[in-house]
Design a protein around this motif. Structure first.
Motif, PDB file in Angstrom:
ATOM      1  N   GLY A 183       0.818  -1.213   0.000  1.00  0.00           N
ATOM      2  CA  GLY A 183       0.000   0.000   0.000  1.00  0.00           C
ATOM      3  C   GLY A 183       0.848   1.257   0.000  1.00  0.00           C
ATOM      4  O   GLY A 183       0.545   2.225  -0.702  1.00  0.00           O
ATOM      5  N   SER A 184       1.918   1.256   0.782  1.00  0.00           N
ATOM      6  CA  SER A 184       2.786   2.437   0.797  1.00  0.00           C
ATOM      7  C   SER A 184       3.522   2.583  -0.538  1.00  0.00           C
ATOM      8  O   SER A 184       3.757   3.688  -1.015  1.00  0.00           O
ATOM      9  CB  SER A 184       3.769   2.368   1.959  1.00  0.00           C
ATOM     10  OG  SER A 184       4.637   1.265   1.807  1.00  0.00           O
ATOM     11  N   TRP A 185       3.882   1.459  -1.163  1.00  0.00           N
ATOM     12  CA  TRP A 185       4.546   1.523  -2.455  1.00  0.00           C
ATOM     13  C   TRP A 185       3.570   1.998  -3.539  1.00  0.00           C
ATOM     14  O   TRP A 185       3.921   2.800  -4.395  1.00  0.00           O
ATOM     15  CB  TRP A 185       5.102   0.144  -2.823  1.00  0.00           C
ATOM     16  CG  TRP A 185       5.682   0.089  -4.197  1.00  0.00           C
ATOM     17  CD1 TRP A 185       6.904   0.542  -4.590  1.00  0.00           C
ATOM     18  CD2 TRP A 185       5.056  -0.431  -5.372  1.00  0.00           C
ATOM     19  NE1 TRP A 185       7.079   0.332  -5.930  1.00  0.00           N
ATOM     20  CE2 TRP A 185       5.954  -0.271  -6.437  1.00  0.00           C
ATOM     21  CE3 TRP A 185       3.821  -1.022  -5.607  1.00  0.00           C
ATOM     22  CZ2 TRP A 185       5.658  -0.679  -7.727  1.00  0.00           C
ATOM     23  CZ3 TRP A 185       3.526  -1.419  -6.899  1.00  0.00           C
ATOM     24  CH2 TRP A 185       4.444  -1.251  -7.939  1.00  0.00           C
ATOM     25  N   ALA A 186       2.334   1.529  -3.495  1.00  0.00           N
ATOM     26  CA  ALA A 186       1.349   1.882  -4.524  1.00  0.00           C
ATOM     27  C   ALA A 186       0.926   3.342  -4.430  1.00  0.00           C
ATOM     28  O   ALA A 186       0.580   3.958  -5.437  1.00  0.00           O
ATOM     29  CB  ALA A 186       0.126   0.978  -4.406  1.00  0.00           C
ATOM     30  N   SER A 187       0.960   3.919  -3.237  1.00  0.00           N
ATOM     31  CA  SER A 187       0.505   5.297  -3.085  1.00  0.00           C
ATOM     32  C   SER A 187       1.650   6.296  -3.068  1.00  0.00           C
ATOM     33  O   SER A 187       1.448   7.459  -2.714  1.00  0.00           O
ATOM     34  CB  SER A 187      -0.309   5.435  -1.796  1.00  0.00           C
ATOM     35  OG  SER A 187       0.529   5.211  -0.676  1.00  0.00           O
ATOM     36  N   ARG A 188       2.819   5.868  -3.488  1.00  0.00           N
ATOM     37  CA  ARG A 188       3.968   6.776  -3.486  1.00  0.00           C
ATOM     38  C   ARG A 188       3.764   7.895  -4.501  1.00  0.00           C
ATOM     39  O   ARG A 188       3.004   7.757  -5.453  1.00  0.00           O
ATOM     40  CB  ARG A 188       5.241   5.998  -3.790  1.00  0.00           C
ATOM     41  CG  ARG A 188       5.342   5.557  -5.231  1.00  0.00           C
ATOM     42  CD  ARG A 188       6.485   4.578  -5.427  1.00  0.00           C
ATOM     43  NE  ARG A 188       6.671   4.227  -6.822  1.00  0.00           N
ATOM     44  CZ  ARG A 188       5.949   3.368  -7.498  1.00  0.00           C
ATOM     45  NH1 ARG A 188       4.934   2.778  -6.903  1.00  0.00           N
ATOM     46  NH2 ARG A 188       6.190   3.102  -8.762  1.00  0.00           N
ATOM     47  N   THR A 189       4.447   8.968  -4.307  1.00  0.00           N
ATOM     48  CA  THR A 189       4.386  10.092  -5.234  1.00  0.00           C
ATOM     49  C   THR A 189       5.288   9.787  -6.414  1.00  0.00           C
ATOM     50  O   THR A 189       6.472   9.542  -6.259  1.00  0.00           O
ATOM     51  CB  THR A 189       4.847  11.392  -4.543  1.00  0.00           C
ATOM     52  OG1 THR A 189       4.058  11.574  -3.387  1.00  0.00           O
ATOM     53  CG2 THR A 189       4.719  12.568  -5.476  1.00  0.00           C
ATOM     54  N   ARG A 190       4.693   9.819  -7.571  1.00  0.00           N
ATOM     55  CA  ARG A 190       5.458   9.517  -8.776  1.00  0.00           C
ATOM     56  C   ARG A 190       5.882  10.793  -9.452  1.00  0.00           C
ATOM     57  O   ARG A 190       5.322  11.862  -9.223  1.00  0.00           O
ATOM     58  CB  ARG A 190       4.621   8.667  -9.715  1.00  0.00           C
ATOM     59  CG  ARG A 190       4.304   7.322  -9.104  1.00  0.00           C
ATOM     60  CD  ARG A 190       3.593   6.440 -10.110  1.00  0.00           C
ATOM     61  NE  ARG A 190       3.393   5.129  -9.522  1.00  0.00           N
ATOM     62  CZ  ARG A 190       2.229   4.523  -9.451  1.00  0.00           C
ATOM     63  NH1 ARG A 190       1.159   5.100  -9.918  1.00  0.00           N
ATOM     64  NH2 ARG A 190       2.133   3.337  -8.909  1.00  0.00           N
ATOM     65  N   LYS A 191       6.869  10.669 -10.325  1.00  0.00           N
ATOM     66  CA  LYS A 191       7.324  11.810 -11.104  1.00  0.00           C
ATOM     67  C   LYS A 191       6.201  12.269 -12.024  1.00  0.00           C
ATOM     68  O   LYS A 191       5.538  11.451 -12.665  1.00  0.00           O
ATOM     69  CB  LYS A 191       8.502  11.395 -11.979  1.00  0.00           C
ATOM     70  CG  LYS A 191       9.769  12.183 -11.736  1.00  0.00           C
ATOM     71  CD  LYS A 191      10.767  11.906 -12.820  1.00  0.00           C
ATOM     72  CE  LYS A 191      11.817  10.952 -12.309  1.00  0.00           C
ATOM     73  NZ  LYS A 191      12.889  10.751 -13.260  1.00  0.00           N
TER      74      LYS A 191
END
Length: 77
Positions: A21-29
């Motif tokens: 969940g933390s990986w999926a909701s990370r801020t992307r470029k």
């Protein structure tokens, strides 16, 4: 001891779900919309160009704009 092993399975699953969940909701470029907007502009330009259509076997070519075809089809229905 076997009961503790069965309790470990949901605990490991919960930890894995939290990590995912933390990986999926990370801020992307941030990606620019340049290529998509360029493609849309080419699509609109192609739709606005005149097209040549032939009507019947011996008929001459008739130039019709795409917007006229859309208006005609809406008027007929």
């Amino acid at each position: 001891m076997a009961a503790l092993a069965w309790l470990l399975i949901p605990l490991v699953a919960a930890i894995a779900a939290g990590l995912w969940g933390s990986w999926a909701s990370r801020t992307r470029k941030a990606r620019s919309d340049g290529p998509e907007l360029d493609g849309y502009a080419r699509f609109r330009a192609a739709m606005e160009r005149s097209h040549t259509h032939t009507v019947g076997a011996n008929a001459s070519a008739v130039k019709v704009k795409a917007a006229d075809v859309v208006e005609d089809s809406r008027a007929g229905s």
